[in-house]
Motif scaffolding. Structure first.
Motif, short mmCIF file in Angstrom:
data_model
loop_
_atom_site.label_atom_id
_atom_site.label_comp_id
_atom_site.label_asym_id
_atom_site.label_seq_id
_atom_site.Cartn_x
_atom_site.Cartn_y
_atom_site.Cartn_z
N ARG A 166 0.92 -1.15 -0.20
CA ARG A 166 -0.01 -0.21 -0.03
C ARG A 166 0.97 1.08 0.08
O ARG A 166 1.78 1.63 0.90
CB ARG A 166 -0.87 -0.02 1.16
CG ARG A 166 -2.06 -1.16 1.28
CD ARG A 166 -2.29 -1.52 2.66
NE ARG A 166 -1.44 -1.63 3.76
CZ ARG A 166 -1.44 -1.85 4.98
NH1 ARG A 166 -2.77 -1.93 5.56
NH2 ARG A 166 -0.36 -2.20 5.85
N ALA A 168 0.96 5.40 -0.30
CA ALA A 168 0.35 6.62 -0.49
C ALA A 168 1.37 7.67 -1.01
O ALA A 168 2.68 7.87 -0.51
CB ALA A 168 -0.25 6.96 1.07
N GLU A 192 -1.12 -0.92 -4.38
CA GLU A 192 -2.32 -0.08 -4.39
C GLU A 192 -2.02 1.02 -4.02
O GLU A 192 -1.36 1.49 -2.99
CB GLU A 192 -3.18 -0.85 -3.29
CG GLU A 192 -3.52 -2.25 -3.75
CD GLU A 192 -4.18 -2.98 -2.10
OE1 GLU A 192 -4.26 -2.23 -1.24
OE2 GLU A 192 -4.00 -4.26 -2.20
N THR A 194 -2.63 5.31 -3.22
CA THR A 194 -3.66 6.25 -2.85
C THR A 194 -2.81 7.60 -3.01
O THR A 194 -1.79 8.01 -2.42
CB THR A 194 -4.10 6.07 -1.34
OG1 THR A 194 -4.59 4.75 -1.25
CG2 THR A 194 -5.16 7.13 -0.99
N VAL A 196 -2.86 11.63 -2.03
CA VAL A 196 -3.44 12.40 -0.88
C VAL A 196 -3.04 13.86 -1.22
O VAL A 196 -1.87 14.15 -1.30
CB VAL A 196 -3.01 11.85 0.51
CG1 VAL A 196 -3.94 12.62 1.51
CG2 VAL A 196 -2.94 10.74 0.55
N CYS A 211 -5.87 4.81 -9.34
CA CYS A 211 -5.43 4.74 -8.09
C CYS A 211 -6.73 5.40 -7.06
O CYS A 211 -7.67 5.84 -7.64
CB CYS A 211 -4.45 5.55 -7.64
SG CYS A 211 -4.57 7.43 -8.47
N LYS A 212 -6.51 5.35 -5.75
CA LYS A 212 -7.70 5.98 -4.93
C LYS A 212 -6.95 7.47 -4.39
O LYS A 212 -5.93 7.70 -4.76
CB LYS A 212 -7.78 5.19 -3.53
CG LYS A 212 -8.44 4.03 -3.63
CD LYS A 212 -8.69 3.26 -2.32
CE LYS A 212 -8.38 1.88 -2.21
NZ LYS A 212 -7.89 1.39 -0.84
N VAL A 213 -8.23 8.30 -4.36
CA VAL A 213 -7.73 9.76 -4.14
C VAL A 213 -8.54 9.96 -2.84
O VAL A 213 -9.63 9.56 -2.45
CB VAL A 213 -8.46 10.74 -5.13
CG1 VAL A 213 -8.20 12.04 -4.56
CG2 VAL A 213 -7.84 10.55 -6.50
N SER A 214 -7.31 10.73 -1.74
CA SER A 214 -8.03 10.90 -0.74
C SER A 214 -7.84 12.48 -0.39
O SER A 214 -6.81 12.89 -0.77
CB SER A 214 -7.54 10.16 0.48
OG SER A 214 -7.44 10.82 1.73
N THR A 220 -5.64 8.53 5.83
CA THR A 220 -4.97 7.37 4.67
C THR A 220 -3.95 6.54 5.77
O THR A 220 -3.93 5.38 5.63
CB THR A 220 -4.44 8.45 3.78
OG1 THR A 220 -5.47 8.98 2.97
CG2 THR A 220 -3.74 7.31 2.85
#
Ligand code: NCD
Length: 335
Positions: A166, A168, A192, A194, A196, A211-214, A220
């Protein structure tokens, strides 16, 4: 592979070939004589239209360790500042017999342009184009993460060993070619990701990235992170105010001392903290975080030389499908 322009178009097998070859190259860096004869007689030109310390020196060290001749060409103080075009510069380099051109340019797409024209028949390596891509930075980051993740899992650092990691990536994503190149490559390698950032520092269309966005760094971190990559706030590319104040930025988006302690409190003993450099200490990263045992900042610089040796070797040594050179045998030739 004729050029190395982006990670978006880099296949899984090519990415792994670079990383695995870089492992071989790093063994050379640990020897007393840090040199291989692989690129003897070849000419590598470092063509830098934008400032750089780490990347330029790293490519120079890499080319020299492979015994290539290196020409450093900084646009400042050259005819480029008198208005010479990219075309004229490229044709001059071609006339000098450049086999590879490592180019950093403020315009996104400049390396692609150089590779697509018949101005010069050299291998082109993108060393950062505008806010677009920085593939060798992403490769050295992936190399650093793969070594760490393999160690955590007790496996060998080869192949696509980033599965399940993971990652970030936090900060000024909008202006960051490092973030773009990392997202594509890490996706290819199975991690994976993310992102931020404050909404003002995210590019339009980021929802379509793999990807994910935060918007919340603490959330996170609480969800669990194995590698935390901080991005530099790129003041020189900002023509407006993207956040209220630097104090507010570091409180919400910076990796500060409280967040460093939080990693211990959350039981994340193996989480590493990354930064491509140059760092704004006290803004996106605190000194305690940058200098902590979790920081891989200097390992990233060290690994950069191995990764760039691998890229130059694979692009210039003829058949890029060949395995890496036999390091112990080559060392005898050097002596
Ligand atoms: C990066 C760059 O130039 O894109 N730095 C680097 O290559 N080491 C990141 C940055 O400047 O913030």
């Amino acid at each position: 592979m004729k050029h190395l322009l982006s990670t978006e178009n880099l296949s899984l097998s090519d990415a792994i070939r670079v990383l695995d070859t870089a492992e071989e190259m790093s063994a050379v860096g640990e020897r007393e004589v840090k040199k291989l004869p692989a690129l003897r007689g070849r000419t590598v030109v470092n063509l830098f239209f934008e400032d750089s310390t780490r990347t330029r020196i790293s490519f120079e060290a890499a080319a020299k360790r492979l015994s290539a001749d290196v020409i450093n060409f900084a646009a400042k103080g050259s005819s480029v500042s008198k208005g010479e075009s990219l075309k004229d510069t490229a044709q001059t380099l071609a006339a000098m017999g450049a086999d590879a051109v490592v180019i950093r340019h403020w315009a996104s797409g400049a390396p692609h342009r150089l590779a697509a024209t018949d101005w010069i028949d050299a291998a082109v390596i993108n060393a950062g184009d505008g806010t677009h891509e920085h593939p060798t930075q992403a490769l050295l980051d992936a190399f650093t993460m793969r070594r760490h993740w393999s160690q955590v899992n007790g496996i060998e650092s080869t192949g696509a060993a980033l599965k399940g990691m993971r990652v970030a990536i936090a900060g000024d994503v909008l202006h960051s070619r490092v973030a773009r190149s990392n997202v594509w490559l890490l996706k290819t390698l199975g991690a994976e990701v993310t992102l931020v950032a404050p909404p003002t520092l995210l590019p339009i269309g980021v929802e379509h990235w793999p990807c994910k966005v935060s918007y919340d760094l603490d959330q996170t971190l609480e969800a669990g992170v194995d590698a935390m990559m901080m991005l530099r706030v790129q003041g020189e590319r900002m023509n407006a105010s993207f956040f209220p104040s630097t104090r507010e930025y570091s409180r919400r988006w910076g990796f500060d001392d409280a967040r460093l302690r939080a990693l211990d409190d959350l039981g994340m003993k193996d989480t590493i903290i990354m930064h491509p450099g140059p760092m704004n200490r006290g803004l996106e990263i605190s000194s305690a975080a940058a200098d902590s045992p979790r920081s891989t900042v200097l390992a990233q610089v060290r690994n950069g030389v191995s990764v760039r040796m691998a890229a130059l070797y694979l692009l210039l040594s003829g058949d890029s499908r060949e395995a890496a050179p036999n390091v112990s045998q080559s060392s005898k030739e050097t002596n």
